[in-house]
Design a protein around this motif. Structure first.
Motif, short mmCIF file in Angstrom:
data_model
loop_
_atom_site.label_atom_id
_atom_site.label_comp_id
_atom_site.label_asym_id
_atom_site.label_seq_id
_atom_site.Cartn_x
_atom_site.Cartn_y
_atom_site.Cartn_z
N UNK A 104 1.29 -0.98 -0.01
CA UNK A 104 -0.05 0.37 -0.09
C UNK A 104 0.78 1.62 -0.31
N UNK A 105 2.08 0.75 0.52
CA UNK A 105 3.04 2.27 0.20
C UNK A 105 3.77 1.84 -0.42
N UNK A 106 3.82 1.62 -1.14
CA UNK A 106 4.45 1.31 -2.62
C UNK A 106 6.20 1.04 -2.00
N UNK A 107 6.49 0.05 -0.89
CA UNK A 107 7.84 -0.88 -0.87
C UNK A 107 7.02 -2.40 0.09
N UNK A 108 8.93 -2.37 -1.06
CA UNK A 108 8.56 -3.90 0.49
C UNK A 108 9.76 -3.97 1.49
N UNK A 109 9.72 -5.21 3.04
CA UNK A 109 10.65 -5.12 3.81
C UNK A 109 9.91 -6.37 4.21
N UNK A 110 11.48 -7.82 3.27
CA UNK A 110 11.61 -8.92 4.34
C UNK A 110 12.65 -9.29 4.76
N UNK A 111 13.05 -8.29 5.30
CA UNK A 111 13.93 -8.40 6.40
C UNK A 111 12.94 -8.43 7.44
N UNK A 112 12.11 -7.85 7.82
CA UNK A 112 11.29 -8.43 8.91
C UNK A 112 11.27 -9.85 9.38
N UNK A 113 11.07 -10.70 8.64
CA UNK A 113 10.60 -11.41 8.89
C UNK A 113 12.32 -12.29 8.93
N UNK A 114 13.40 -11.86 8.48
CA UNK A 114 14.86 -12.92 9.20
C UNK A 114 15.06 -11.93 10.93
N UNK A 115 14.15 -10.97 11.03
CA UNK A 115 14.75 -10.64 12.27
C UNK A 115 13.67 -11.67 13.48
N UNK A 116 12.70 -12.17 13.05
CA UNK A 116 11.89 -13.12 13.90
C UNK A 116 12.52 -13.85 14.34
N UNK A 117 12.80 -14.69 12.40
CA UNK A 117 13.55 -16.79 12.61
C UNK A 117 14.60 -15.83 13.83
N UNK A 118 15.41 -14.82 12.76
CA UNK A 118 16.86 -15.02 13.37
C UNK A 118 17.10 -15.15 15.24
N UNK A 119 16.18 -14.07 15.74
CA UNK A 119 15.32 -14.26 17.37
C UNK A 119 15.05 -15.32 17.76
N UNK A 120 13.95 -15.89 17.15
CA UNK A 120 13.35 -17.33 17.81
C UNK A 120 14.96 -18.25 17.88
N UNK A 121 15.50 -18.14 16.59
CA UNK A 121 16.53 -18.70 16.23
C UNK A 121 18.13 -18.99 18.19
#
Length: 108
Positions: free
Chosen positions: A33-50
């Protein structure tokens, strides 16, 4: 014991992946909706959980083995309690520090 640890790691990874996928889908919808994508957001949660999962499993295994050895040594000689118990605190401290690291990962 190895099967239990493997099962716990798989459960942790699947939960982290589900949360990350849900948040990534929400972030992608918002970013689209804003015109940009953030795939980094998913890796933050995965790396913190691991990070937290592996450190807490390692800390739990360390406390289990150290606690048994410390109690056996203290049962034979009570003067060893001052030397054995700080090692338990060090093993538990690993989990605390990794929790703080995971919070820093999520804040970046």
């Amino acid at each position: 014991m190895k099967k239990l640890v493997t099962l716990a790691l798989l459960a942790l990874a699947s939960c982290a992946a589900a949360v990350a996928a849900q948040d990534a889908a929400a972030a992608t919808a918002t970013a689209a909706a804003a015109g940009a994508s953030t795939p980094v957001q998913a890796w933050k949660y995965i790396s913190a959980a691991l990070a937290v999962g592996f450190a807490c499993l390692g800390g739990g295994l360390a406390v289990g083995k150290l606690g048994a050895a410390a109690m056996g040594a203290i049962a034979e000689d009570a003067s060893l309690s001052g030397k054995a118990l700080p090692y338990l605190g060090l093993a538990e401290g690993i989990c605390l520090w990794v929790f703080l690291v995971a919070l820093l990962i999520l804040m970046i």
